[in-house]
Scaffold this motif. Structure first.
Motif, PDB file in Angstrom:
ATOM      1  N   ASP A  95      -8.687   4.577  -8.597  1.00 55.19           N
ATOM      2  CA  ASP A  95      -9.498   4.990  -9.458  1.00 55.19           C
ATOM      3  C   ASP A  95      -8.750   5.709 -10.608  1.00 55.19           C
ATOM      4  N   SER A  96      -9.832   7.083 -10.783  1.00 54.03           N
ATOM      5  CA  SER A  96      -9.299   7.855 -12.148  1.00 54.03           C
ATOM      6  C   SER A  96      -9.125   9.377 -11.033  1.00 54.03           C
ATOM      7  N   ASP A  97      -8.916   9.093  -9.861  1.00 59.99           N
ATOM      8  CA  ASP A  97      -8.638  10.354  -8.636  1.00 59.99           C
ATOM      9  C   ASP A  97      -7.266  10.113  -8.114  1.00 59.99           C
TER      10      ASP A  97
ATOM     11  N   ALA B 248      -2.095   9.431 -15.398  1.00 57.60           N
ATOM     12  CA  ALA B 248      -3.374  10.087 -15.499  1.00 57.60           C
ATOM     13  C   ALA B 248      -4.122  10.063 -16.939  1.00 57.60           C
TER      14      ALA B 248
ATOM     15  N   GLY C 281      -3.147   7.809 -18.475  1.00 57.40           N
ATOM     16  CA  GLY C 281      -3.437   5.779 -19.323  1.00 57.40           C
ATOM     17  C   GLY C 281      -1.932   5.351 -19.137  1.00 57.40           C
TER      18      GLY C 281
ATOM     19  N   PRO D  52      -2.971   0.979 -16.941  1.00 56.78           N
ATOM     20  CA  PRO D  52      -4.246   1.431 -17.403  1.00 56.78           C
ATOM     21  C   PRO D  52      -5.540   0.263 -17.171  1.00 56.78           C
TER      22      PRO D  52
ATOM     23  N   PRO E  73     -11.250   6.441 -19.414  1.00 55.43           N
ATOM     24  CA  PRO E  73     -10.376   6.222 -18.612  1.00 55.43           C
ATOM     25  C   PRO E  73     -11.077   5.303 -17.273  1.00 55.43           C
ATOM     26  N   TYR E  74     -10.738   4.673 -16.453  1.00 55.49           N
ATOM     27  CA  TYR E  74     -11.679   3.902 -15.457  1.00 55.49           C
ATOM     28  C   TYR E  74     -10.424   4.286 -14.076  1.00 55.49           C
ATOM     29  N   GLY E  75      -8.558   4.167 -14.286  1.00 58.22           N
ATOM     30  CA  GLY E  75      -8.051   3.726 -13.557  1.00 58.22           C
ATOM     31  C   GLY E  75      -7.211   3.207 -13.505  1.00 58.22           C
ATOM     32  N   SER E  76      -6.212   2.692 -12.864  1.00 62.66           N
ATOM     33  CA  SER E  76      -6.027   1.590 -13.472  1.00 62.66           C
ATOM     34  C   SER E  76      -4.892   0.109 -12.087  1.00 62.66           C
TER      35      SER E  76
END
Length: 265
Positions: free
Chosen positions: A105-107, A158, A160, A186, A193-196
């Motif tokens: 996820d994005s974190d 982060a 992307g 990504p 952006p959701y994550g990768s």
């Protein structure tokens, strides 16, 4: 039709009498103005279906009454079933590809993994969840500890970016040294952006094979014996430096020509 319901007891419509009574009591005795519940409702045809019931106190012909709005949830259950089937299919596909795959996820937290990834790292699914990609992937094999805030891989993730990197580490399960290639792709949700998706490939055996090929190539290149390789029709596909020296021709001039030593018989 609506007229067919007039005069019938609510118990004949609401299958679970316990829920129906609790909803009635909460409005008439519990002091609540409205309540919502999910119950099973029976149509006049006898067909039962899941429904959302929103009830409230009202006046009907100058008498206190309970008004209930019934929302058929059958369509929602069908959609959820389709989504479950689709999710199971995607899981089946991901578990049967050779590369490891995980969703980050994005974190930077790992949200899901496939079977190949767990086997690659010698860990079960549960060992990945609640941990970050930095902890498990970015920092492996580093001599000095790197925190996520200064990790260059975290920064690119982060931002992307689509990128690749390779890492060598000792697998905890058996201590074997493996070389992994990570590809970060990504993903976005509604433009945000959701994550990768991180795809991991074990290069260990591939690089070992390539090393053996490189040794063989070097042996042929430096061999004092003239060596040529042709196709089935005798056209030269490779000639080592000794062969070029013997024939007095450059390798690029020989490729594609019929070898003078070819016997088509």
């Amino acid at each position: 039709s609506g007229s067919s319901l007039i005069g019938r007891k609510a118990d004949s419509i609401f299958v679970d009498s316990h829920h129906a009574r609790a909803r009635h009591d909460s409005l008439t005795r519990g002091g609540r103005k409205d309540c919502t519940s999910n119950e099973v409702v029976q149509a006049l045809s006898g067909h039962k279906f899941d429904a959302e019931l929103v009830s409230c106190l009202t006046l009907w012909r100058n008498r206190e009454a309970i008004q209930t709005v019934v929302r058929d949830l059958s369509w929602l259950n069908k959609v959820l079933e389709l989504l479950r089937d689709e999710r199971n299919l995607m899981k089946l596909i991901l578990d049967n590809i050779g590369d490891g795959v995980c969703l980050v996820d994005s974190d930077g937290m790992i949200k899901s993994t496939n079977l190949a990834l767990t086997q690659m790292f010698g860990m079960n699914d549960a060992a990945f969840f609640g941990r970050t990609a930095h902890e498990l992937f970015h920092a492996i094999g580093d001599e000095e500890e790197t925190t996520p805030d200064v990790c260059p891989i975290c920064a690119r993730q982060a931002a992307g970016e689509l990128f690749q990197f390779e890492k060598t580490f000792a697998r905890d399960a058996d201590g074997a040294s493996v070389i992994l290639r990570f590809e970060n792709t990504p993903i976005f949700n509604a433009g945000q952006p959701y994550g990768s998706v991180v795809t991991i490939r074990d290069l260990t055996e591939e690089l070992k094979t390539q090393a053996e090929i490189d040794k063989l190539t070097l042996a042929i290149e430096q061999n004092p014996v003239a060596i040529q390789i042709t196709d089935l029709d005798g056209r030269i596909e490779y000639a080592n430096p000794t062969f070029c020296s013997v024939t007095g021709q450059r390798a690029e001039d020989l490729y594609g020509r019929i070898s003078p030593f070819f016997d088509g018989a």
